[in-house]
Design a protein around this motif. Structure first.
Motif, PDB file in Angstrom:
ATOM      1  N   GLY A   1       5.713  -8.151  10.711  1.00  0.00           N
ATOM      2  CA  GLY A   1       4.512  -7.615  11.355  1.00  0.00           C
ATOM      3  C   GLY A   1       3.575  -6.859  10.439  1.00  0.00           C
ATOM      4  N   GLU A   2       3.824  -6.877   9.130  1.00  0.00           N
ATOM      5  CA  GLU A   2       2.953  -6.164   8.192  1.00  0.00           C
ATOM      6  C   GLU A   2       1.610  -6.885   8.067  1.00  0.00           C
ATOM      7  OE1 GLU A   2       4.092  -3.962   4.179  1.00  0.00           O
ATOM      8  OE2 GLU A   2       4.032  -6.121   3.877  1.00  0.00           O
ATOM      9  N   THR A   3       0.519  -6.119   7.932  1.00  0.00           N
ATOM     10  CA  THR A   3      -0.804  -6.751   7.825  1.00  0.00           C
ATOM     11  C   THR A   3      -1.034  -7.245   6.394  1.00  0.00           C
ATOM     12  OG1 THR A   3      -1.973  -4.750   7.141  1.00  0.00           O
ATOM     13  CG2 THR A   3      -1.760  -5.131   9.524  1.00  0.00           C
ATOM     14  N   LEU A   4      -2.029  -8.117   6.255  1.00  0.00           N
ATOM     15  CA  LEU A   4      -2.363  -8.691   4.950  1.00  0.00           C
ATOM     16  C   LEU A   4      -2.756  -7.599   3.958  1.00  0.00           C
ATOM     17  CD1 LEU A   4      -2.973 -11.115   3.121  1.00  0.00           C
ATOM     18  CD2 LEU A   4      -5.220 -11.281   4.180  1.00  0.00           C
ATOM     19  N   VAL A   5      -3.615  -6.652   4.389  1.00  0.00           N
ATOM     20  CA  VAL A   5      -4.085  -5.592   3.487  1.00  0.00           C
ATOM     21  C   VAL A   5      -2.920  -4.713   3.040  1.00  0.00           C
ATOM     22  CG1 VAL A   5      -5.543  -3.539   3.311  1.00  0.00           C
ATOM     23  CG2 VAL A   5      -6.449  -5.607   4.353  1.00  0.00           C
ATOM     24  N   ASP A   6      -2.023  -4.370   3.976  1.00  0.00           N
ATOM     25  CA  ASP A   6      -0.853  -3.555   3.617  1.00  0.00           C
ATOM     26  C   ASP A   6       0.052  -4.285   2.628  1.00  0.00           C
ATOM     27  OD1 ASP A   6      -1.533  -1.341   5.050  1.00  0.00           O
ATOM     28  OD2 ASP A   6      -0.420  -1.904   6.848  1.00  0.00           O
ATOM     29  N   THR A   7       0.282  -5.573   2.899  1.00  0.00           N
ATOM     30  CA  THR A   7       1.122  -6.373   1.994  1.00  0.00           C
ATOM     31  C   THR A   7       0.549  -6.330   0.583  1.00  0.00           C
ATOM     32  OG1 THR A   7       1.746  -7.899   3.761  1.00  0.00           O
ATOM     33  CG2 THR A   7       2.007  -8.703   1.528  1.00  0.00           C
ATOM     34  N   VAL A   8      -0.759  -6.595   0.482  1.00  0.00           N
ATOM     35  CA  VAL A   8      -1.381  -6.669  -0.846  1.00  0.00           C
ATOM     36  C   VAL A   8      -1.439  -5.299  -1.497  1.00  0.00           C
ATOM     37  CG1 VAL A   8      -3.453  -7.326  -2.116  1.00  0.00           C
ATOM     38  CG2 VAL A   8      -2.629  -8.754  -0.245  1.00  0.00           C
ATOM     39  N   ASN A   9      -1.736  -4.253  -0.724  1.00  0.00           N
ATOM     40  CA  ASN A   9      -1.792  -2.905  -1.307  1.00  0.00           C
ATOM     41  C   ASN A   9      -0.434  -2.465  -1.834  1.00  0.00           C
ATOM     42  OD1 ASN A   9      -4.475  -2.083  -1.389  1.00  0.00           O
ATOM     43  ND2 ASN A   9      -4.493  -1.656   0.806  1.00  0.00           N
ATOM     44  N   ASN A  10       0.627  -2.867  -1.147  1.00  0.00           N
ATOM     45  CA  ASN A  10       1.974  -2.570  -1.644  1.00  0.00           C
ATOM     46  C   ASN A  10       2.235  -3.253  -2.977  1.00  0.00           C
ATOM     47  OD1 ASN A  10       3.825  -0.884   0.101  1.00  0.00           O
ATOM     48  ND2 ASN A  10       2.821  -2.148   1.631  1.00  0.00           N
ATOM     49  N   ILE A  11       1.746  -4.484  -3.086  1.00  0.00           N
ATOM     50  CA  ILE A  11       1.917  -5.214  -4.345  1.00  0.00           C
ATOM     51  C   ILE A  11       1.046  -4.586  -5.444  1.00  0.00           C
ATOM     52  CG2 ILE A  11       1.489  -7.458  -5.450  1.00  0.00           C
ATOM     53  CD1 ILE A  11       2.375  -8.698  -2.700  1.00  0.00           C
ATOM     54  N   LEU A  12      -0.171  -4.160  -5.062  1.00  0.00           N
ATOM     55  CA  LEU A  12      -1.080  -3.549  -6.047  1.00  0.00           C
ATOM     56  C   LEU A  12      -0.557  -2.199  -6.531  1.00  0.00           C
ATOM     57  CD1 LEU A  12      -4.668  -4.391  -4.736  1.00  0.00           C
ATOM     58  CD2 LEU A  12      -3.234  -5.644  -6.311  1.00  0.00           C
ATOM     59  N   ALA A  13       0.233  -1.527  -5.685  1.00  0.00           N
ATOM     60  CA  ALA A  13       0.821  -0.257  -6.099  1.00  0.00           C
ATOM     61  C   ALA A  13       1.734  -0.464  -7.307  1.00  0.00           C
ATOM     62  CB  ALA A  13       1.602   0.369  -4.938  1.00  0.00           C
ATOM     63  N   MET A  14       2.146  -1.700  -7.503  1.00  0.00           N
ATOM     64  CA  MET A  14       2.956  -2.040  -8.686  1.00  0.00           C
ATOM     65  C   MET A  14       2.054  -2.403  -9.874  1.00  0.00           C
ATOM     66  SD  MET A  14       5.638  -4.476  -6.657  1.00  0.00           S
ATOM     67  CE  MET A  14       6.089  -4.056  -4.968  1.00  0.00           C
ATOM     68  N   LYS A  15       0.785  -2.103  -9.754  1.00  0.00           N
ATOM     69  CA  LYS A  15      -0.206  -2.295 -10.829  1.00  0.00           C
ATOM     70  C   LYS A  15      -0.417  -3.775 -11.184  1.00  0.00           C
ATOM     71  CE  LYS A  15      -0.901   2.109 -11.310  1.00  0.00           C
ATOM     72  NZ  LYS A  15      -1.045   2.440  -9.882  1.00  0.00           N
ATOM     73  N   VAL A  16      -0.925  -4.507 -10.203  1.00  0.00           N
ATOM     74  CA  VAL A  16      -1.268  -5.919 -10.393  1.00  0.00           C
ATOM     75  C   VAL A  16      -2.773  -6.033 -10.611  1.00  0.00           C
ATOM     76  CG1 VAL A  16      -1.432  -8.131  -9.173  1.00  0.00           C
ATOM     77  CG2 VAL A  16       0.691  -6.841  -9.106  1.00  0.00           C
ATOM     78  N   ASP A  17      -3.200  -6.885 -11.539  1.00  0.00           N
ATOM     79  CA  ASP A  17      -4.625  -7.011 -11.867  1.00  0.00           C
ATOM     80  C   ASP A  17      -5.329  -8.113 -11.082  1.00  0.00           C
ATOM     81  OD1 ASP A  17      -4.616  -5.106 -14.201  1.00  0.00           O
ATOM     82  OD2 ASP A  17      -3.102  -6.538 -14.857  1.00  0.00           O
ATOM     83  N   ILE A  18      -4.639  -9.266 -10.933  1.00  0.00           N
ATOM     84  CA  ILE A  18      -5.255 -10.431 -10.266  1.00  0.00           C
ATOM     85  C   ILE A  18      -4.310 -10.926  -9.181  1.00  0.00           C
ATOM     86  CG2 ILE A  18      -6.071 -12.822 -10.580  1.00  0.00           C
ATOM     87  CD1 ILE A  18      -6.675 -12.146 -13.507  1.00  0.00           C
ATOM     88  N   VAL A  19      -4.884 -11.261  -8.031  1.00  0.00           N
ATOM     89  CA  VAL A  19      -4.097 -11.846  -6.939  1.00  0.00           C
ATOM     90  C   VAL A  19      -4.576 -13.280  -6.717  1.00  0.00           C
ATOM     91  CG1 VAL A  19      -3.562 -11.737  -4.468  1.00  0.00           C
ATOM     92  CG2 VAL A  19      -3.712  -9.620  -5.798  1.00  0.00           C
ATOM     93  N   VAL A  20      -3.666 -14.235  -6.846  1.00  0.00           N
ATOM     94  CA  VAL A  20      -3.949 -15.637  -6.509  1.00  0.00           C
ATOM     95  C   VAL A  20      -3.386 -15.850  -5.113  1.00  0.00           C
ATOM     96  CG1 VAL A  20      -3.461 -18.047  -7.078  1.00  0.00           C
ATOM     97  CG2 VAL A  20      -3.823 -16.382  -8.917  1.00  0.00           C
ATOM     98  N   MET A  21      -4.245 -16.201  -4.168  1.00  0.00           N
ATOM     99  CA  MET A  21      -3.766 -16.255  -2.781  1.00  0.00           C
ATOM    100  C   MET A  21      -4.110 -17.552  -2.063  1.00  0.00           C
ATOM    101  SD  MET A  21      -4.294 -13.611   0.393  1.00  0.00           S
ATOM    102  CE  MET A  21      -5.988 -14.001   0.765  1.00  0.00           C
ATOM    103  N   ARG A  22      -3.106 -18.100  -1.373  1.00  0.00           N
ATOM    104  CA  ARG A  22      -3.346 -19.180  -0.409  1.00  0.00           C
ATOM    105  C   ARG A  22      -3.003 -18.632   0.971  1.00  0.00           C
ATOM    106  NH1 ARG A  22      -1.578 -25.350  -0.815  1.00  0.00           N
ATOM    107  NH2 ARG A  22      -3.435 -25.233  -2.086  1.00  0.00           N
ATOM    108  N   HIS A  23      -3.912 -18.882   1.925  1.00  0.00           N
ATOM    109  CA  HIS A  23      -3.728 -18.313   3.268  1.00  0.00           C
ATOM    110  C   HIS A  23      -4.214 -19.302   4.321  1.00  0.00           C
ATOM    111  CE1 HIS A  23      -3.862 -15.325   6.522  1.00  0.00           C
ATOM    112  NE2 HIS A  23      -3.128 -14.549   5.739  1.00  0.00           N
ATOM    113  N   PRO A  24      -3.553 -19.363   5.482  1.00  0.00           N
ATOM    114  CA  PRO A  24      -3.986 -20.329   6.506  1.00  0.00           C
ATOM    115  C   PRO A  24      -5.308 -19.978   7.187  1.00  0.00           C
ATOM    116  CG  PRO A  24      -2.121 -19.023   7.308  1.00  0.00           C
ATOM    117  CD  PRO A  24      -2.298 -18.684   5.866  1.00  0.00           C
ATOM    118  N   ASN A  25      -5.774 -18.726   7.038  1.00  0.00           N
ATOM    119  CA  ASN A  25      -7.010 -18.324   7.729  1.00  0.00           C
ATOM    120  C   ASN A  25      -8.231 -18.409   6.820  1.00  0.00           C
ATOM    121  OD1 ASN A  25      -5.410 -17.756   9.898  1.00  0.00           O
ATOM    122  ND2 ASN A  25      -5.348 -15.549   9.545  1.00  0.00           N
ATOM    123  N   PRO A  26      -9.273 -19.148   7.250  1.00  0.00           N
ATOM    124  CA  PRO A  26     -10.509 -19.214   6.455  1.00  0.00           C
ATOM    125  C   PRO A  26     -11.088 -17.818   6.238  1.00  0.00           C
ATOM    126  CG  PRO A  26     -10.544 -20.833   8.238  1.00  0.00           C
ATOM    127  CD  PRO A  26      -9.351 -19.952   8.474  1.00  0.00           C
TER     128      PRO A  26
END
Length: 311
Positions: free
Chosen positions: A88-113
């Motif tokens: 049930g985690e939201t997309l923004v929360d998921t990505v922010n958690n990953i960014l907290a690990m100091k990520v520079d670029i996110v390559v993303m595929r998602h079912p929603n336009p």
């Protein structure tokens, strides 16, 4: 021009002709690199890239991962099937958690336009869209146009037909934008039920007869029928689709000129194209796969170079 006009790669619609040409010329250099005995360069040694795939992917995910490793980036892979998104985690929360690990670029595929656009406004990282629903798939269009340029020398004035399931295809939309920006003429061809109602407003020709479309074109890009996005039946049967819109060697040989056959994959052999077409010397399908790595290396390198400049 030595840098992109955009900070993220969200869609071809946002790119200028110069951006596309810069990606292509950069890809030329990386194609030379990946054909060397030692296929690695240290260009992104201090960059961390997260691959977030909320939808199934084989070729695109492998291609991005290989491109990142060839550039010496640190790579983390995230698969939605095994993630907290299922809890049930939201997309923004998921990505922010990953960014907290100091990520520079996110390559993303998602079912929603529009998922990539949404994310680019809410998180502090560069976003590369690896496909958002039936909207855009920019790196596929960049590698398709790069492959045509490699085969025919230029796209200016060339005639390209996109055949098949246009309605559900993100590849079709990105290709239309990309080919037109590079000066090519574009036609779409397929059953009336699989061609969007107002597609002619994008400046493309519409043809329902496959033979006429193939007689007209220099290049035919064959799309698969996306059964996974279909909630109703758009044509009577696969057999009928094959009879009307499948390309076989007999049809290809009966044309007045030799045309180039492309396919973004995965191929349903015997549906959109037969095996003897897929494996013929007119098909550049495996060239597209090889070029995919070089083009994605170019995209990641150019996006990363903007981070390093802004810092």
């Amino acid at each position: 021009m030595s840098e992109l006009s955009v900070d993220h790669l969200l869609g071809i619609k946002d790119l200028t002709k110069e951006d596309i040409q810069l990606i292509h010329t950069t890809a030329d250099q990386f194609k030379e690199v990946i054909n060397r005995p030692i296929k690695k360069v240290p260009s992104l040694r201090d960059i961390t890239i997260a691959n977030l795939f909320f939808e199934n992917s084989t070729r695109t995910k492998l291609s991005f991962e290989l491109a990142e490793k060839r550039l010496s980036a640190d790579v983390i892979n995230f698969s939605a099937a095994q993630s907290s998104v299922k809890k049930g985690e939201t997309l923004v929360d998921t990505v922010n958690n990953i960014l907290a690990m100091k990520v520079d670029i996110v390559v993303m595929r998602h079912p929603n336009p529009g998922a990539g656009v949404f994310l680019s406004k809410h998180v502090d990282a560069r976003i590369v869209n690896a496909g958002d629903g039936a909207h855009e798939h920019p790196t596929q269009a960049l590698l398709d146009s790069y492959s045509i340029r490699e085969k025919l020398g230029t796209l200016e004035g060339k005639k390209v037909v996109i055949v098949g399931d246009i309605l559900h295809s993100r590849v079709a939309l990105s290709n239309i934008y990309c080919l037109q920006k590079l000066g090519a003429e574009v036609m779409v061809c397929g059953p009336a039920t699989l061609i969007p109602t107002h597609i002619a407003s994008l400046g493309v020709k519409v043809e329902y007869n496959l033979r006429k479309a193939l007689e007209w074109c220099d290049v035919a890009n064959m799309l698969r029928v996306q059964n996974e996005r279909m909630d109703i039946s758009y044509f009577p049967s696969v057999r009928e689709y094959v009879q009307q819109y499948g390309v076989n060697k007999e049809l290809l040989d009966s044309l007045k000129k030799k045309i180039v056959i492309m396919h973004p994959g995965p191929i349903n052999r015997g549906v959109e194209i037969t095996s003897d077409v897929a494996d013929s010397d007119q098909a550049i399908i495996l060239n597209q796969v090889e070029n995919g790595v070089a083009v994605r290396m170019a995209v990641l390198y150019l996006i990363a170079s903007k981070i390093q400049r802004n810092d």
